[in-house]
Design a protein around this motif. Structure first.
Motif, PDB file in Angstrom:
ATOM      1  N   HIS A  23      -2.968   4.129  -4.435  1.00 32.55           N
ATOM      2  CA  HIS A  23      -1.975   4.629  -4.177  1.00 32.55           C
ATOM      3  C   HIS A  23      -0.990   3.788  -2.891  1.00 32.55           C
ATOM      4  CE1 HIS A  23      -1.719   8.105  -7.038  1.00 32.55           C
ATOM      5  NE2 HIS A  23      -3.062   7.552  -6.992  1.00 32.55           N
ATOM      6  N   THR A  24       0.139   3.616  -2.849  1.00 37.32           N
ATOM      7  CA  THR A  24       0.892   3.291  -1.777  1.00 37.32           C
ATOM      8  C   THR A  24       2.134   4.012  -1.404  1.00 37.32           C
ATOM      9  OG1 THR A  24       1.981   1.278  -0.958  1.00 37.32           O
ATOM     10  CG2 THR A  24       1.969   1.483  -3.463  1.00 37.32           C
ATOM     11  N   ASP A  25       2.515   4.284  -0.124  1.00 40.36           N
ATOM     12  CA  ASP A  25       3.494   4.881   0.292  1.00 40.36           C
ATOM     13  C   ASP A  25       4.753   4.019   0.705  1.00 40.36           C
ATOM     14  OD1 ASP A  25       2.536   7.268  -0.141  1.00 40.36           O
ATOM     15  OD2 ASP A  25       1.717   7.236   1.958  1.00 40.36           O
ATOM     16  N   SER A  26       4.590   2.650   0.489  1.00 47.68           N
ATOM     17  CA  SER A  26       5.578   1.514   0.771  1.00 47.68           C
ATOM     18  C   SER A  26       6.683   1.584  -0.460  1.00 47.68           C
ATOM     19  CB  SER A  26       5.011   0.179   0.760  1.00 47.68           C
ATOM     20  OG  SER A  26       6.107  -0.889   0.748  1.00 47.68           O
ATOM     21  N   ARG A  27       7.921   1.353  -0.006  1.00 50.36           N
ATOM     22  CA  ARG A  27       8.975   1.469  -0.928  1.00 50.36           C
ATOM     23  C   ARG A  27       9.012   0.114  -1.534  1.00 50.36           C
ATOM     24  NH1 ARG A  27      12.661   4.992  -1.527  1.00 50.36           N
ATOM     25  NH2 ARG A  27      12.961   6.649   0.105  1.00 50.36           N
ATOM     26  N   ASP A  28       8.102  -1.015  -1.001  1.00 53.05           N
ATOM     27  CA  ASP A  28       8.338  -2.200  -1.870  1.00 53.05           C
ATOM     28  C   ASP A  28       6.934  -2.308  -2.566  1.00 53.05           C
ATOM     29  OD1 ASP A  28       8.375  -4.727  -2.741  1.00 53.05           O
ATOM     30  OD2 ASP A  28       9.134  -5.786  -0.884  1.00 53.05           O
ATOM     31  N   ILE A  29       6.500  -1.800  -3.712  1.00 57.41           N
ATOM     32  CA  ILE A  29       5.402  -1.987  -4.326  1.00 57.41           C
ATOM     33  C   ILE A  29       4.918  -3.421  -4.631  1.00 57.41           C
ATOM     34  CG2 ILE A  29       6.159  -1.559  -6.524  1.00 57.41           C
ATOM     35  CD1 ILE A  29       3.729   0.231  -6.982  1.00 57.41           C
ATOM     36  N   TYR A  30       6.118  -4.106  -4.740  1.00 58.68           N
ATOM     37  CA  TYR A  30       5.635  -5.677  -5.142  1.00 58.68           C
ATOM     38  C   TYR A  30       5.093  -6.281  -3.869  1.00 58.68           C
ATOM     39  CZ  TYR A  30       8.563  -4.570  -9.043  1.00 58.68           C
ATOM     40  OH  TYR A  30       8.959  -3.841 -10.348  1.00 58.68           O
ATOM     41  N   ALA A  31       5.376  -6.111  -2.804  1.00 51.63           N
ATOM     42  CA  ALA A  31       4.888  -6.578  -1.519  1.00 51.63           C
ATOM     43  C   ALA A  31       3.298  -6.245  -1.299  1.00 51.63           C
ATOM     44  CB  ALA A  31       5.718  -6.294  -0.074  1.00 51.63           C
ATOM     45  N   VAL A  32       2.992  -4.789  -1.536  1.00 56.37           N
ATOM     46  CA  VAL A  32       1.621  -4.471  -1.418  1.00 56.37           C
ATOM     47  C   VAL A  32       0.856  -5.062  -2.693  1.00 56.37           C
ATOM     48  CG1 VAL A  32       0.284  -2.440  -1.779  1.00 56.37           C
ATOM     49  CG2 VAL A  32       2.526  -2.257  -0.600  1.00 56.37           C
ATOM     50  N   SER A  33       1.386  -5.234  -3.642  1.00 60.71           N
ATOM     51  CA  SER A  33       0.519  -5.920  -4.705  1.00 60.71           C
ATOM     52  C   SER A  33       0.421  -7.385  -4.585  1.00 60.71           C
ATOM     53  CB  SER A  33       1.206  -5.837  -6.156  1.00 60.71           C
ATOM     54  OG  SER A  33       2.510  -6.379  -6.208  1.00 60.71           O
ATOM     55  N   ARG A  34       1.326  -7.980  -3.855  1.00 61.80           N
ATOM     56  CA  ARG A  34       1.254  -9.358  -3.399  1.00 61.80           C
ATOM     57  C   ARG A  34       0.142  -9.675  -2.406  1.00 61.80           C
ATOM     58  NH1 ARG A  34       5.825  -9.913  -1.381  1.00 61.80           N
ATOM     59  NH2 ARG A  34       6.804 -10.400  -3.548  1.00 61.80           N
ATOM     60  N   ALA A  35       0.169  -8.850  -1.448  1.00 63.20           N
ATOM     61  CA  ALA A  35      -0.746  -8.670  -0.371  1.00 63.20           C
ATOM     62  C   ALA A  35      -2.243  -8.530  -0.830  1.00 63.20           C
ATOM     63  CB  ALA A  35      -0.523  -7.809   0.602  1.00 63.20           C
ATOM     64  N   LEU A  36      -2.380  -7.544  -1.917  1.00 63.29           N
ATOM     65  CA  LEU A  36      -3.622  -7.057  -2.659  1.00 63.29           C
ATOM     66  C   LEU A  36      -4.172  -8.437  -3.401  1.00 63.29           C
ATOM     67  CD1 LEU A  36      -4.287  -3.965  -4.405  1.00 63.29           C
ATOM     68  CD2 LEU A  36      -5.022  -5.911  -5.499  1.00 63.29           C
ATOM     69  N   PHE A  37      -3.187  -9.039  -3.954  1.00 62.77           N
ATOM     70  CA  PHE A  37      -3.654 -10.262  -4.783  1.00 62.77           C
ATOM     71  C   PHE A  37      -4.319 -11.386  -3.923  1.00 62.77           C
ATOM     72  CE2 PHE A  37      -2.720 -14.672  -6.251  1.00 62.77           C
ATOM     73  CZ  PHE A  37      -3.202 -14.439  -7.484  1.00 62.77           C
ATOM     74  N   PHE A  38      -3.602 -11.682  -2.743  1.00 61.75           N
ATOM     75  CA  PHE A  38      -4.112 -12.699  -2.039  1.00 61.75           C
ATOM     76  C   PHE A  38      -5.339 -12.333  -1.107  1.00 61.75           C
ATOM     77  CE2 PHE A  38       0.447 -14.271  -2.324  1.00 61.75           C
ATOM     78  CZ  PHE A  38       0.040 -15.518  -2.748  1.00 61.75           C
ATOM     79  N   ALA A  39      -5.488 -10.947  -0.904  1.00 65.90           N
ATOM     80  CA  ALA A  39      -6.580 -10.442   0.034  1.00 65.90           C
ATOM     81  C   ALA A  39      -7.969 -10.762  -1.026  1.00 65.90           C
ATOM     82  CB  ALA A  39      -6.544  -9.030   0.020  1.00 65.90           C
ATOM     83  N   PHE A  40      -7.760 -10.752  -2.188  1.00 66.27           N
ATOM     84  CA  PHE A  40      -8.929 -10.830  -3.204  1.00 66.27           C
ATOM     85  C   PHE A  40      -9.200 -12.334  -3.481  1.00 66.27           C
ATOM     86  CE2 PHE A  40      -8.659  -6.294  -4.211  1.00 66.27           C
ATOM     87  CZ  PHE A  40      -9.961  -6.177  -4.808  1.00 66.27           C
ATOM     88  N   ALA A  41      -8.132 -13.014  -3.379  1.00 61.38           N
ATOM     89  CA  ALA A  41      -7.993 -14.464  -3.237  1.00 61.38           C
ATOM     90  C   ALA A  41      -8.847 -15.002  -2.183  1.00 61.38           C
ATOM     91  CB  ALA A  41      -6.688 -15.089  -3.739  1.00 61.38           C
ATOM     92  N   ALA A  42      -8.560 -14.802  -1.072  1.00 64.06           N
ATOM     93  CA  ALA A  42      -9.213 -14.936   0.196  1.00 64.06           C
ATOM     94  C   ALA A  42     -10.629 -14.909  -0.002  1.00 64.06           C
ATOM     95  CB  ALA A  42      -8.539 -14.228   1.265  1.00 64.06           C
ATOM     96  N   ARG A  43     -11.092 -13.780  -0.547  1.00 62.95           N
ATOM     97  CA  ARG A  43     -12.728 -13.573  -0.669  1.00 62.95           C
ATOM     98  C   ARG A  43     -13.200 -14.257  -1.897  1.00 62.95           C
ATOM     99  NH1 ARG A  43     -13.800  -8.743   2.634  1.00 62.95           N
ATOM    100  NH2 ARG A  43     -15.897  -8.993   1.695  1.00 62.95           N
TER     101      ARG A  43
END
Length: 330
Positions: free
Chosen positions: A267-287
């Motif tokens: 769950h995210t409280d951010s108004r920009d859910i797309y920014a959160v999903s982008r950060a999540l994607f790159f966090a997994f890619a970095a690992r």
């Protein structure tokens, strides 16, 4: 086309409309959406000059509905929730009476009666008594009387209430057609109706305007406390470690799936859910961990309606372009 400023209406001690302000530009089909008792009908009655406000003003085409009623009302066609029909007359007889009341005479009256009968598709029942017609046909007769006089604005209060599913579809199609030549404003408490017909939506509750915009605008403006679901091959410890570095995630739920996969919902409280999903994607890619699946929960009009009417919070109201219709809760 229509300007409503600081509209307030009391019935005794009961506040039905609370300092309502908005503007409607020419064109489009507008939906006035709110639960029963929200103040929709009261607002419409004031907008059409059928009811006086306690305070505030309404102008139609630049004419004040109270100070210049004749000029303002010529621009409006109105269908109340209960169509004002004379059951012992035929549609032609009734429309002639309404047309004469609107100042139409002679060939012009005959022409407009024939035209509106064709528009609402009641020619086959035009000479039957209204009492013998189905509710759907009666509603069409009611819309026909609103069209007489060639008004620029058509206001419809709960136009499909009491109709069967086929009749609802027919009336919706008719309203869409009217929207090509008129500014149409319809009220409803039925979410699917407004979503199916209207290009722009006003949401009202407790007499207050809570939001005004296109359906997509409303969804984007209220896309908060969203959910992101994803599937990964990473183990639980790795997933929690990765997510700990992603901002604006408020809650994590993990579930093991067959084949060694892990399903997660964050769950995210951010108004920009797309920014959160982008950060999540790159966090997994970095690992070097693969995301096999990712879906975002987009709010529906129903989610918006429930959130706004329960909270009564106008803060999420989207902004509109200056040349388009705009609204504000003063």
């Amino acid at each position: 086309m229509i300007k409503v400023e600081h509209l307030t209406k009391y019935y005794g001690d009961f506040l039905a409309v609370d300092d309502l302000s908005f503007q409607i530009a020419e064109g489009h089909v507008y939906g006035f959406l709110g639960p029963n008792g929200a103040g929709k009908t009261t607002t419409m009655n004031i907008m059409t000059g059928c009811l006086s406000p306690t305070s505030g003003s309404v102008t139609v085409g630049g004419f004040d509905i109270l100070a210049e009623p004749e000029q303002a009302k010529r621009l409006i066609g109105y269908l109340p929730e209960q169509p004002p029909l004379y059951m012992n007359e035929t549609p032609v007889e009734y429309l002639r009476f309404v047309g004469e009341a609107k100042g139409l005479r002679g060939e012009e009256l005959d022409r407009q009666i024939s035209e509106v009968i064709g528009q609402v598709k009641i020619r086959e029942v035009a000479h039957r008594r209204i009492s013998a017609l189905s509710k759907g046909y009666r509603q069409r007769v009611g819309i026909a009387q609103a069209l007489l006089g060639s008004p620029k604005v058509i206001i419809l209060d709960e136009p499909t209430v009491g109709l069967d599913p086929l009749q609802i579809i027919e009336i919706r199609d008719l309203i869409r057609q009217l929207g090509q030549a008129h500014t149409v404003i319809l009220s409803s408490h039925i979410l699917s109706e407004v979503q199916a017909i209207c290009e722009k939506i006003l949401i009202i509750a407790h007499g207050k305007l809570l939001a005004f915009g296109e359906p997509d605008q409303l969804e984007r403006s209220l896309l908060s406390a969203g959910e992101i679901d994803f599937t990964t091959e990473a183990d639980e410890q790795t997933v929690r470690s990765i997510l700990s570095g992603v901002k604006d995630i408020s809650d994590i739920a993990l579930e093991k799936k067959q084949g060694g996969l892990l399903s997660a919902r964050v769950h995210t409280d951010s108004r920009d859910i797309y920014a959160v999903s982008r950060a999540l994607f790159f966090a997994f890619a970095a690992r070097r961990q693969a995301l096999l699946e990712m879906t975002l929960k987009k709010v529906s009009l129903e989610d918006i309606f429930i959130e706004l009417t329960e909270s009564g919070d106008p803060a999420a109201q989207p902004q509109t372009e200056p040349e388009e219709s705009e609204a504000k809760q003063a």
